[in-house]
Design a protein around this motif. Structure first.
Motif, short mmCIF file in Angstrom:
data_model
loop_
_atom_site.label_atom_id
_atom_site.label_comp_id
_atom_site.label_asym_id
_atom_site.label_seq_id
_atom_site.Cartn_x
_atom_site.Cartn_y
_atom_site.Cartn_z
N VAL A 4 0.74 -1.09 0.08
CA VAL A 4 0.02 0.00 0.07
C VAL A 4 1.11 1.22 0.00
N SER A 5 0.75 2.11 -0.82
CA SER A 5 1.42 3.27 -0.96
C SER A 5 0.81 4.57 -0.57
N GLN A 6 1.18 5.42 0.26
CA GLN A 6 0.63 6.71 0.59
C GLN A 6 1.50 7.90 0.21
N SER A 7 0.94 8.83 -0.01
CA SER A 7 1.40 10.36 -0.28
C SER A 7 0.69 11.50 0.25
N PRO A 8 1.31 12.31 0.64
CA PRO A 8 2.89 12.57 1.11
C PRO A 8 3.10 11.81 2.25
N SER A 9 4.28 11.82 2.45
CA SER A 9 4.54 10.85 3.78
C SER A 9 4.68 12.11 4.88
N ASN A 10 4.85 13.14 4.62
CA ASN A 10 4.71 14.42 5.54
C ASN A 10 4.13 15.49 4.99
N LYS A 11 3.23 16.14 5.65
CA LYS A 11 2.64 17.45 5.23
C LYS A 11 2.63 18.43 6.26
N VAL A 12 2.82 19.53 6.44
CA VAL A 12 2.80 20.71 7.33
C VAL A 12 2.07 21.70 6.43
N THR A 13 1.14 22.09 7.35
CA THR A 13 0.12 23.30 6.36
C THR A 13 -0.26 24.13 7.52
N GLU A 14 -0.79 25.19 7.34
CA GLU A 14 -1.24 26.37 8.22
C GLU A 14 -2.65 25.94 8.32
N LYS A 15 -3.07 26.37 9.63
CA LYS A 15 -4.40 26.38 10.09
C LYS A 15 -5.45 27.13 9.19
N GLY A 16 -6.49 26.25 8.64
CA GLY A 16 -7.33 26.97 7.91
C GLY A 16 -7.32 26.34 6.31
N LYS A 17 -5.94 25.70 6.09
CA LYS A 17 -5.91 25.34 4.45
C LYS A 17 -6.38 23.99 4.35
N ASP A 18 -6.63 23.74 3.06
CA ASP A 18 -7.32 22.22 2.74
C ASP A 18 -5.84 21.46 2.52
N VAL A 19 -6.16 20.06 2.95
CA VAL A 19 -5.17 19.13 2.31
C VAL A 19 -5.79 18.06 1.75
N GLU A 20 -5.04 17.33 0.72
CA GLU A 20 -5.48 15.97 0.38
C GLU A 20 -4.25 14.78 0.68
N LEU A 21 -4.62 13.89 1.08
CA LEU A 21 -4.00 12.62 1.26
C LEU A 21 -4.42 11.61 0.35
N ARG A 22 -3.26 10.77 -0.09
CA ARG A 22 -3.55 9.90 -1.29
C ARG A 22 -3.22 8.49 -0.71
N CYS A 23 -4.01 7.47 -1.20
CA CYS A 23 -3.65 6.15 -1.07
C CYS A 23 -3.71 5.34 -1.95
N ASP A 24 -2.90 4.23 -2.39
CA ASP A 24 -2.87 3.54 -3.63
C ASP A 24 -2.83 2.26 -3.09
N PRO A 25 -3.77 1.42 -3.05
CA PRO A 25 -3.86 0.08 -2.36
C PRO A 25 -3.34 -0.93 -3.00
N ILE A 26 -3.19 -2.19 -2.73
CA ILE A 26 -2.65 -3.26 -3.00
C ILE A 26 -3.54 -3.76 -4.27
N SER A 27 -3.21 -4.10 -5.63
CA SER A 27 -4.02 -4.37 -6.49
C SER A 27 -4.80 -5.85 -6.40
N GLY A 28 -5.96 -5.49 -6.68
CA GLY A 28 -6.98 -6.76 -6.47
C GLY A 28 -7.54 -6.81 -5.16
N HIS A 29 -7.19 -5.65 -4.26
CA HIS A 29 -7.79 -5.46 -2.73
C HIS A 29 -9.33 -4.48 -3.11
N THR A 30 -10.16 -4.92 -2.61
CA THR A 30 -11.46 -4.30 -3.17
C THR A 30 -11.85 -3.54 -1.90
N GLY A 71 -12.45 4.44 -9.37
CA GLY A 71 -12.25 3.30 -10.32
C GLY A 71 -11.97 2.12 -9.25
N GLY A 72 -12.57 2.29 -8.12
CA GLY A 72 -12.34 1.03 -7.20
C GLY A 72 -10.86 0.81 -7.00
N SER A 73 -9.92 1.93 -7.00
CA SER A 73 -8.65 1.82 -6.70
C SER A 73 -8.19 2.88 -5.77
#
Lengths: 116, 112
Positions: A4-30, A71-73
């Motif tokens: 399982v791959s996640q990004s970013p590994s570290n994120k520093v942000t200021e209060k009030g900002k929006d953040v997006e965290l990504r996850c790429d699961p193992i292929s075939g895991h639903t 896309g289920g991934s």
């Protein structure tokens, strides 16, 4: 890589900002899970995706949190108008659907979010 | 919402000592898992138990599931520095959601 791959590994942000965290699961895991781990705390469930079913959002702490899975991934966890209490490690896990009662969760290394 | 209580919260021991950590709840589980997490990494599964009274051994680690499927223990014999980490139990409720609930964990440090 096969894990399982996640990004970013570290994120520093200021209060009030929006953040997006990504996850790429193992292929075939639903099944895909998001958990949050704060210092000294266990893993707090946030949201669960299973195939094309409606996600279980019962763990999201407020309406500032949302997640989608395309896309289920790949999944993206979005936190709007971040607050200092959102600081934590956000962990993503995936698993095979065939053993819902006792299946193994495979975790990524997490995204560490720090809100200043 | 079921709660999983883990004890002790922290444990600091010398290499070669034995230890036991516990995971308890008032709810009945369909299954219980133990994970180990090292700093900067995600948890990794050690074992899954599904039958009341079940005992599983993994080298120096012995896992036990209570007869009533409400509690579990993890015993480590002759601990080694490589056993250092956060031990988490995770359970799925019997007849309920298949989403695992995690305890707060036991943080173990084994000194050489």
């Amino acid at each position: 890589g096969a894990g399982v791959s996640q990004s970013p590994s570290n994120k520093v942000t200021e209060k009030g900002k929006d953040v997006e965290l990504r996850c790429d699961p193992i292929s075939g895991h639903t099944a895909l899970y998001w958990y949050r781990q704060s210092l000294g705390q266990g893993l707090e469930f946030l949201i669960y995706f299973q195939g094309n079913s409606a996600p279980d959002k019962s763990g999201l702490p407020s309406d500032r949190f949302s997640a989608e899975r395309t896309g289920g991934s790949v999944s993206t966890l979005t936190i709007q108008r971040t607050q200092q209490e959102d600081s934590a490690v956000y962990l993503c896990a995936s698993s095979l659907v065939w053993d819902m009662r006792a299946g193994e969760l495979f975790f990524g290394e997490g995204s560490r979010l720090t809100v200043l | 919402t079921q709660l999983l209580e883990q004890s002790p919260q922290f444990l600091s021991i010398q290499e070669g000592e034995n230890l036991t950590v516990y995971c308890n709840s008032s709810s009945v589980f369909s299954s219980l898992q133990w994970y180990r997490q090292e700093p900067g990494e995600g948890p990794v599964l050690l074992v899954t138990v599904v039958t009341g009274g079940e005992v599983k051994k993994l080298k120096r680690l012995t896992f036990q599931f209570g007869d009533a499927r409400k509690d579990s223990s993890l015993h480590i014999t002759a601990a080694q520095p490589g056993d250092t980490g956060l031990y988490l139990c995770a359970a799925r409720a019997s007849g309920g959601s298949y989403i695992p609930t995690f305890g707060r964990g036991t943080s173990l440090i084994v000194h050489p």
